[in-house]
Design an enzyme around this catalytic site. Structure first.
Site, PDB file in Angstrom:
ATOM      1  N   ASP A  57       8.165  -4.483  -7.493  1.00  0.00           N
ATOM      2  CA  ASP A  57       7.466  -4.809  -6.254  1.00  0.00           C
ATOM      3  C   ASP A  57       6.983  -6.262  -6.309  1.00  0.00           C
ATOM      4  O   ASP A  57       6.471  -6.727  -7.333  1.00  0.00           O
ATOM      5  CB  ASP A  57       6.276  -3.853  -6.066  1.00  0.00           C
ATOM      6  CG  ASP A  57       5.764  -3.851  -4.642  1.00  0.00           C
ATOM      7  OD1 ASP A  57       5.907  -2.821  -3.959  1.00  0.00           O
ATOM      8  OD2 ASP A  57       5.222  -4.890  -4.197  1.00  0.00           O
ATOM      9  N   ILE A  58       7.113  -6.960  -5.197  1.00  0.00           N
ATOM     10  CA  ILE A  58       6.749  -8.377  -5.146  1.00  0.00           C
ATOM     11  C   ILE A  58       5.226  -8.562  -5.179  1.00  0.00           C
ATOM     12  O   ILE A  58       4.737  -9.653  -5.492  1.00  0.00           O
ATOM     13  CB  ILE A  58       7.369  -9.018  -3.876  1.00  0.00           C
ATOM     14  CG1 ILE A  58       7.536 -10.518  -4.046  1.00  0.00           C
ATOM     15  CG2 ILE A  58       6.567  -8.686  -2.629  1.00  0.00           C
ATOM     16  CD1 ILE A  58       8.427 -11.162  -2.981  1.00  0.00           C
ATOM     17  N   ASN A  76       4.804   6.468   0.701  1.00  0.00           N
ATOM     18  CA  ASN A  76       4.021   6.244   1.914  1.00  0.00           C
ATOM     19  C   ASN A  76       4.892   6.587   3.122  1.00  0.00           C
ATOM     20  O   ASN A  76       6.062   6.195   3.173  1.00  0.00           O
ATOM     21  CB  ASN A  76       3.581   4.778   1.994  1.00  0.00           C
ATOM     22  CG  ASN A  76       2.644   4.396   0.860  1.00  0.00           C
ATOM     23  OD1 ASN A  76       1.822   5.211   0.427  1.00  0.00           O
ATOM     24  ND2 ASN A  76       2.765   3.175   0.364  1.00  0.00           N
ATOM     25  N   GLY A 129       0.502   4.191   5.199  1.00  0.00           N
ATOM     26  CA  GLY A 129       0.550   2.839   4.652  1.00  0.00           C
ATOM     27  C   GLY A 129       1.955   2.291   4.481  1.00  0.00           C
ATOM     28  O   GLY A 129       2.148   1.298   3.787  1.00  0.00           O
ATOM     29  N   GLN A 130       2.941   2.930   5.125  1.00  0.00           N
ATOM     30  CA  GLN A 130       4.318   2.454   4.977  1.00  0.00           C
ATOM     31  C   GLN A 130       4.508   1.158   5.760  1.00  0.00           C
ATOM     32  O   GLN A 130       4.121   1.065   6.935  1.00  0.00           O
ATOM     33  CB  GLN A 130       5.309   3.512   5.474  1.00  0.00           C
ATOM     34  CG  GLN A 130       6.765   3.127   5.221  1.00  0.00           C
ATOM     35  CD  GLN A 130       7.744   4.248   5.535  1.00  0.00           C
ATOM     36  OE1 GLN A 130       7.359   5.300   6.051  1.00  0.00           O
ATOM     37  NE2 GLN A 130       9.013   4.029   5.223  1.00  0.00           N
ATOM     38  N   HIS A 171      11.282   4.855   0.088  1.00  0.00           N
ATOM     39  CA  HIS A 171      11.242   4.400  -1.305  1.00  0.00           C
ATOM     40  C   HIS A 171      10.120   5.116  -2.027  1.00  0.00           C
ATOM     41  O   HIS A 171       9.142   5.550  -1.418  1.00  0.00           O
ATOM     42  CB  HIS A 171      11.054   2.887  -1.394  1.00  0.00           C
ATOM     43  CG  HIS A 171       9.927   2.361  -0.567  1.00  0.00           C
ATOM     44  ND1 HIS A 171      10.034   2.191   0.794  1.00  0.00           N
ATOM     45  CD2 HIS A 171       8.668   1.986  -0.890  1.00  0.00           C
ATOM     46  CE1 HIS A 171       8.884   1.721   1.276  1.00  0.00           C
ATOM     47  NE2 HIS A 171       8.035   1.601   0.265  1.00  0.00           N
ATOM     48  N   HIS A 203       7.330   4.504  -4.986  1.00  0.00           N
ATOM     49  CA  HIS A 203       6.634   3.543  -5.835  1.00  0.00           C
ATOM     50  C   HIS A 203       6.368   4.196  -7.185  1.00  0.00           C
ATOM     51  O   HIS A 203       5.800   5.287  -7.247  1.00  0.00           O
ATOM     52  CB  HIS A 203       5.259   3.182  -5.264  1.00  0.00           C
ATOM     53  CG  HIS A 203       5.264   2.487  -3.942  1.00  0.00           C
ATOM     54  ND1 HIS A 203       4.950   1.154  -3.808  1.00  0.00           N
ATOM     55  CD2 HIS A 203       5.516   2.939  -2.692  1.00  0.00           C
ATOM     56  CE1 HIS A 203       4.996   0.814  -2.522  1.00  0.00           C
ATOM     57  NE2 HIS A 203       5.330   1.881  -1.826  1.00  0.00           N
TER      58      HIS A 203
HETATM   59  P1  AMP Z   1       5.360   0.527   1.608  1.00  0.00           P
HETATM   60  O1  AMP Z   1       4.083  -0.130   2.057  1.00  0.00           O
HETATM   61  O2  AMP Z   1       5.172   1.871   0.979  1.00  0.00           O
HETATM   62  O3  AMP Z   1       6.387   0.541   2.719  1.00  0.00           O
HETATM   63  O4  AMP Z   1       5.920  -0.371   0.435  1.00  0.00           O
HETATM   64  C1  AMP Z   1       6.651  -1.540   0.649  1.00  0.00           C
HETATM   65  C2  AMP Z   1       6.533  -2.356  -0.597  1.00  0.00           C
HETATM   66  O5  AMP Z   1       7.545  -3.344  -0.594  1.00  0.00           O
HETATM   67  C3  AMP Z   1       5.204  -3.087  -0.748  1.00  0.00           C
HETATM   68  O6  AMP Z   1       4.541  -2.624  -1.932  1.00  0.00           O
HETATM   69  C4  AMP Z   1       5.615  -4.547  -0.840  1.00  0.00           C
HETATM   70  O7  AMP Z   1       4.836  -5.293  -1.752  1.00  0.00           O
HETATM   71  C5  AMP Z   1       7.066  -4.442  -1.278  1.00  0.00           C
HETATM   72  N1  AMP Z   1       7.896  -5.581  -0.937  1.00  0.00           N
HETATM   73  C6  AMP Z   1       7.957  -6.237   0.239  1.00  0.00           C
HETATM   74  N2  AMP Z   1       8.876  -7.215   0.186  1.00  0.00           N
HETATM   75  C7  AMP Z   1       9.416  -7.175  -1.058  1.00  0.00           C
HETATM   76  C8  AMP Z   1      10.418  -7.933  -1.736  1.00  0.00           C
HETATM   77  N3  AMP Z   1      11.078  -8.937  -1.146  1.00  0.00           N
HETATM   78  N4  AMP Z   1      10.711  -7.611  -3.019  1.00  0.00           N
HETATM   79  C9  AMP Z   1      10.057  -6.601  -3.634  1.00  0.00           C
HETATM   80  N5  AMP Z   1       9.115  -5.833  -3.052  1.00  0.00           N
HETATM   81  C10 AMP Z   1       8.787  -6.134  -1.771  1.00  0.00           C
END
Ligand code: AMP
Length: 114
Positions: free
Chosen positions: A30-31, A87, A93-94, A100, A102
């Protein structure tokens, strides 16, 4: 639902720190990590949310969980434990509408989550 940045990561059009891949799944860091280890397990076939998953997706969903568990075990987190989170939609919180899981590991998790 239209495609998201996760499709671009799967196609290698934008960079990611990929830690696992098989025929059906990709996992990358995760970024914006919320734990010392924060990895996203993503099906290559896009399902927007868990609410969009159906019976025929059961094997794919099971593979996501098993891949995350196997990664956590291989990294040595299983004895102390870790957390998997999915999420779903706004109240969940999605933010990325490509289903996906986490994996959060490397610290003690708290309950209830925020
Ligand atoms: P969610 O909020 O459950 O939809 O999770 C989306 C996740 O994607 C968040 O934890 C973000 O930090 C992560 N995210 C967004 N952009 C990127 C990216 N380019 N590379 C890796 N993770 C990312």
């Amino acid at each position: 639902m239209s495609e998201t940045l996760f499709d671009k990561i799967i196609r290698r059009e934008i960079p990611a720190d990929i830690v696992y891949e098989d025929d059906a799944l990709l996992a990358f860091r995760d970024i914006n990590p919320q734990a010392p280890v924060h990895v996203l397990f993503v099906p290559k076939r896009r399902i927007a949310t868990l609410d969009d998953a159906r019976g025929e997706d059961g094997t794919l969903l099971g593979r996501l969980l098993l891949a995350a568990a196997a990664y956590a075990r291989a990294q040595g987190f299983a004895p102390n434990g870790y957390r998997l989170v999915v999420n779903c939609n706004a109240d969940g919180g999605q933010t990325v509408f490509h289903l996906h899981v986490h994996l959060l590991a490397g610290r003690t998790m708290h309950w209830p989550p925020g």
